[in-house]
Design an enzyme around this catalytic site. Structure first.
Site, PDB file in Angstrom:
ATOM      1  N   ILE A 133     -25.897 -36.150   8.089  1.00 30.00           N
ATOM      2  CA  ILE A 133     -26.608 -34.890   7.857  1.00 30.00           C
ATOM      3  C   ILE A 133     -25.573 -33.775   7.630  1.00 30.00           C
ATOM      4  CG2 ILE A 133     -28.205 -33.185   8.826  1.00 30.00           C
ATOM      5  CD1 ILE A 133     -29.228 -35.393  10.762  1.00 30.00           C
ATOM      6  N   SER A 143     -25.474 -26.529  12.336  1.00 31.46           N
ATOM      7  CA  SER A 143     -26.792 -26.166  12.880  1.00 31.46           C
ATOM      8  C   SER A 143     -27.767 -25.802  11.763  1.00 31.46           C
ATOM      9  CB  SER A 143     -26.658 -24.986  13.841  1.00 31.46           C
ATOM     10  OG  SER A 143     -25.857 -25.351  14.947  1.00 31.46           O
ATOM     11  N   TRP A 150     -18.649 -35.420  10.611  1.00 34.87           N
ATOM     12  CA  TRP A 150     -19.140 -35.730  11.962  1.00 34.87           C
ATOM     13  C   TRP A 150     -20.170 -36.852  11.928  1.00 34.87           C
ATOM     14  CZ3 TRP A 150     -15.829 -34.599  15.281  1.00 34.87           C
ATOM     15  CH2 TRP A 150     -15.056 -33.454  15.144  1.00 34.87           C
ATOM     16  N   GLN A 208     -18.164 -29.066  53.843  1.00 37.40           N
ATOM     17  CA  GLN A 208     -19.429 -28.559  53.305  1.00 37.40           C
ATOM     18  C   GLN A 208     -19.340 -28.050  51.875  1.00 37.40           C
ATOM     19  OE1 GLN A 208     -21.225 -25.876  56.135  1.00 37.40           O
ATOM     20  NE2 GLN A 208     -21.979 -27.572  57.363  1.00 37.40           N
ATOM     21  N   ASN A 238     -17.697 -29.467  49.535  1.00 41.96           N
ATOM     22  CA  ASN A 238     -17.922 -30.677  48.721  1.00 41.96           C
ATOM     23  C   ASN A 238     -19.383 -31.108  48.793  1.00 41.96           C
ATOM     24  OD1 ASN A 238     -15.313 -30.835  47.807  1.00 41.96           O
ATOM     25  ND2 ASN A 238     -14.634 -32.302  49.362  1.00 41.96           N
ATOM     26  N   GLU A 271     -25.896 -33.545  17.946  1.00 43.67           N
ATOM     27  CA  GLU A 271     -27.308 -33.661  17.527  1.00 43.67           C
ATOM     28  C   GLU A 271     -28.155 -32.456  17.929  1.00 43.67           C
ATOM     29  OE1 GLU A 271     -28.924 -37.600  17.895  1.00 43.67           O
ATOM     30  OE2 GLU A 271     -26.982 -38.493  17.469  1.00 43.67           O
ATOM     31  N   GLY A 272     -27.581 -31.282  17.683  1.00 37.95           N
ATOM     32  CA  GLY A 272     -28.259 -30.036  18.042  1.00 37.95           C
ATOM     33  C   GLY A 272     -27.635 -29.493  19.304  1.00 37.95           C
TER      34      GLY A 272
END
Ligand code: GRA
Length: 388
Positions: free
Chosen positions: A127, A134, A158, A281, A283, A366-367
């Protein structure tokens, strides 16, 4: 909605996990480092029926009603081991296979779909172009009818698999002046036509999936390889992206889950200041967030799959919810994993550095995340319906 997987789905998930643990996990970092595309793994996935879930039996698949859910489960499990290898779902059947199934004639369906399911043919779709990402309508590639052939000219970029693919779904303008009504779709057998060249693109992540540019220079494509009706290309693009974005969402969940698995192991092994680092905490805060977000992303992804399995393939809104959120969750989970593992995360001794590089792709591919947000906000505000 039933949140439980069926016994059959649990068995399939187990099978995919053990395939990934045995055949992918031990090699994923090495393949990534060497930019190696493991064609033999894609072949095995084809043999195991991984690409057949969304395809009915008559074309070599297994879809009897829960194909998208099954594809989602498989995509997650494979991405959990290697995000690069997850790409194959979209390049085989979720993209090209389903497009041919929905818009192709009988000959095209019989000729190509079984080979994409079995992975005897490697697929891809083209595409994007250097000046059209986009903004899909800005593509410049053209296809001009000349006797029994369409002549294609333009540069696509791409394109996953481009340098190795046998079959490519290519979108080009047949009547550029008609804009959204002037684009058409072609099935191009990349290795059987002249005037096609490819270039490999270097990437920071997802490096055992080959990405490239495809250049069409007076490429003659047989007229019978037009997919569907002339002028329907833009509709084909958006309806196809709406399916492939689901596998992206599932892939993002898989990478996020891999981050959570890594930190869980690390936190219960690594001792500092006389205690396991999981006892700290700060983590725990990150781990709790990761666990909740991974599960929320998974449920949004399941919801979109569940709708598609009920025939609602145009569920652009729920697919964008899943793709957007799962992409963000993967990126956040990878960032948290990096913080928790510290220098070990940054080193190549652990796969967390690979997850970190792979995760951000889901905010782009893909967007982009912003495009998904645009789709969601436009729908929310009543400007443009996402489900159409
Ligand atoms: O009504 P019309 O004649 O004006 O046509 C519009 C509409 O009917 C036209 O597209 C049609 N359309 C749809 N048809 C069926 C739009 N959405 C759908 C749909 N869901 N189903 C233009 O529509 P519009 O509403 O005016 O859209 P827009 O403003 O031009 O763009 C909207 C938007 C930005 C959301 C859209 O263009 C979009 O999603 N852009 C992102 C494109 C994208 O995802 N690109 C990545 C491609 S993937 C790739 O190239 C590489 C990855 C694959 C790989 O790994 O190989």
């Amino acid at each position: 909605m039933d949140f439980a997987l069926t016994e059959e789905q649990k068995a399939m998930q187990e099978m995919a996990r053990s395939f990934a643990d045995n055949e992918i996990v031990p090699f994923a970092d090495k393949w990534d480092e060497e930019h190696y595309y493991p064609r033999e793994i894609v072949t095995k996935m084809g043999e195991l029926g991984f690409f057949g879930t969304v395809i009915p039996e008559e074309y070599g698949g297994t879809n009897t009603g829960s194909g998208f859910m099954n594809m989602t489960i498989l995509s997650e499990e494979i991405a959990r081991a290697s995000s690069s290898i997850r790409v194959a779902f979209n390049m085989q059947t979720v993209g090209p296979g389903l497009s041919i199934l929905r818009y192709g004639n009988d000959t095209q369906k019989q000729q190509y779909i079984p080979l994409l399911v079995s992975a005897d043919m490697v697929g891809c779709f083209a595409i994007t172009e250097p000046d059209a990402g986009s903004d899909v309508l800005a593509i410049k590639t053209t296809a001009v009818l000349d006797g029994d052939h369409y002549v294609l000219n333009g540069t696509k970029t791409w394109v996953s698999n481009a340098p190795t693919a046998d079959l490519c779904i290519v979108y080009a303008y047949t009547e550029p002046e008609k804009k959204s009504k002037g684009m058409s779709t072609f099935i191009v057998e990349l290795k059987n036509v002249s005037g096609v060249s490819t270039q490999v693109l270097e990437k920071m992540g997802t490096r055992s999936s080959i990405t490239g540019a495809v250049i069409f220079d007076d490429t003659r494509v047989p007229r019978e390889n037009l997919l569907g009706e002339p002028g329907d290309g833009i509709k084909h693009i958006f309806t196809s992206l709406n399916q492939t974005r689901l596998s992206c969402a599932a892939g993002a969940v898989g990478v996020a889950q891999a981050c959570l698995d890594s930190v869980t192991r690390y936190c219960t092994e690594r001792v500092q200041f006389g205690q396991q680092v999981g006892q700290f905490q700060m983590n725990q805060d990150m781990i709790a967030n990761m666990a909740v977000e991974v599960q929320a992303a998974r449920l949004l992804t399941y919801q979109a799959a569940w709708q598609k399995d009920r025939g609602q393939l145009n569920n652009g809104l729920e697919t964008s919810y899943a793709k957007y959120f799962a992409g963000e969750v993967a990126a956040r989970a990878a960032h948290s994993a990096m913080k928790i593992l510290g220098a070990y995360g940054y080193s190549t001794e652990y796969p967390v550095a690979r997850y970190f590089r792979d995760a951000v792709l889901y905010q782009i591919v893909e967007g982009t995340a912003n495009i998904q947000k645009m789709i969601i906000a436009m729908d929310q505000l009543g400007y443009r319906k996402a489900n159409r």
